[in-house]
Design an enzyme around this catalytic site. Structure first.
Site, PDB file in Angstrom:
ATOM      1  N   SER A  39       8.744   1.723  12.381  1.00  0.00           N
ATOM      2  CA  SER A  39       7.730   2.769  12.344  1.00  0.00           C
ATOM      3  C   SER A  39       6.519   2.483  13.219  1.00  0.00           C
ATOM      4  O   SER A  39       5.788   3.386  13.587  1.00  0.00           O
ATOM      5  CB  SER A  39       7.283   3.007  10.896  1.00  0.00           C
ATOM      6  OG  SER A  39       6.657   1.863  10.387  1.00  0.00           O
ATOM      7  N   LYS A  98       1.052   0.366   8.553  1.00  0.00           N
ATOM      8  CA  LYS A  98       0.822   1.681   9.151  1.00  0.00           C
ATOM      9  C   LYS A  98      -0.616   1.785   9.654  1.00  0.00           C
ATOM     10  O   LYS A  98      -1.484   1.010   9.261  1.00  0.00           O
ATOM     11  CB  LYS A  98       1.039   2.795   8.110  1.00  0.00           C
ATOM     12  CG  LYS A  98       2.451   2.955   7.602  1.00  0.00           C
ATOM     13  CD  LYS A  98       3.358   3.631   8.609  1.00  0.00           C
ATOM     14  CE  LYS A  98       4.743   3.837   8.015  1.00  0.00           C
ATOM     15  NZ  LYS A  98       5.380   2.560   7.567  1.00  0.00           N
TER      16      LYS A  98
END
Lengths: 205, 205
Positions: free
Chosen positions: B127, B164
């Site tokens: 990600s 993230k």
DNA sequence: GGATATACTATACAAATGTATAGTATATGT
DNA sequence: ACATATACTATACATTTGTATAGTATATCC
């Protein structure tokens, strides 16, 4: 106090073992006998020594007699570092690891990268960004004269050291950037000197 | 032998200085007096000691009297490490640095990352690949409860720790992947626990 | 020549650390 | 009860490493 089968460490011995283990992990070196004694409040260094001897006998510790801070725990690496020169520049004519070109030194855990001879190099440019290698990253480079097809290497072209994916094609060397906006470049093999293979990346953010 | 102005180190003294310097760089600790003597073939430890004393007097070395391996060269960091636990998992209910969850330890040069309390975490998933953070990379994380808008952090959602880019929007928390194929996800602030900020990446290739 | 700095040896002491001797005490199994 | 293992103290010795005393020799400057 509980008598326990010989071969099984006692609770007290285990707590000494844990202290030594944590000391090695945290400080990189085992504690001295007297540091163990101080931590547990022992008045005599021998108290610590006896626990250590018991742990050695029971196989949890190893020891180099009469050496200072010479306890070892199997499976626990002691603090062993590899020191790599961080090269500030690479000159075509000079030996690669000339000390004048060393900008700094990078000390890293020996267990982290398997390198005997190597160096570190600060990456310039965005040409390898799609391989996750960014400008300013520190490349950990294992020194070698050749490189497998498709591996990421550090090569010297003229006076510039650059990080690229290296391919060999019919006596030519192709350096392929990992960046859609850039094209592979082809060189005569004799114009390219392979300095090593990139085995790691360290990035400070 | 040449007499030299007091204040200027002699060639011999400089070679002793160089030996000590290299020893610190390579081994992380300065040599003992007798190691210096052995290297230069001195029969007496005092011979080394006198060179060291001269170097101290002339300002090239510093010394902690009576301490072992206690020479210092200004501008040269001694071997000081930070040890970070490499967390194998993160459990929502448990204290973050519970030792049961420590898979290994990462020892890194204290000068490399500025961290007091922190941990390391192996990155899973793609990600963050466009931020140059790949699956298998080791994220160096500075432990903190909050994070600036847009910084890359480690957050806990349920029982999963994930890396993230973190944004705050009207009481909600938005976690933005750095991967075109993935979309940002929005959470209620109370469902997200910030574990720290990613301050570095180590990649083994 | 004499003063001074350098460069070394032989030997010994000082401090830190590993090891040993001698002894006290407690708990457990037989 | 006795033997054995554990857990500790007080003290001293051994080894390593930093430091000191005393001395030899050489080179340079005045």
């Amino acid at each position: 106090m509980a008598t326990i089968k010989p071969g099984q460490p006692t609770a007290r011995q285990l707590s000494v073992f844990e202290f030594i283990k944590k000391h090695i992990i945290k400080k990189g070196v085992p504690p001295t006998v007297r540091e163990v004694a101080a931590h547990f409040g022992f008045a005599s260094p021998l108290s610590a020594q006896l626990h250590i001897n018991a742990l050695v006998k029971k196989g949890l510790l190893k020891k180099l007699p009469f050496k200072q801070r010479a306890l070892e725990i199997s499976g626990l690496r002691p603090a062993e570092d590899t020191t790599l020169p961080l090269l500030g520049r690479v000159r075509a004519g000079a030996p690669l690891l000339a000390s004048e070109d060393t900008e700094d030194h990078i000390r890293i855990d020996k267990g982290l990268f398997k390198i005997e001879d190597g160096f570190a190099l600060r990456v310039t440019g965005d040409s390898m960004m799609e391989a996750g290698i960014f400008e300013g990253d520190i490349a950990i480079v294992k020194q070698q004269q050749t490189i497998e097809n498709g591996e990421i290497g550090v090569v010297l072209i003229g006076d510039e050291a650059t990080v690229k994916r290296v391919f060999r094609q019919k006596g030519k060397i192709v350096l392929k950037p990992e960046n859609k906006t850039m094209k592979p470049a082809t060189y005569n093999a004799e114009d390219v000197r392979v300095l090593g293979k990139v085995v790691g990346i360290i990035r400070k953010m």
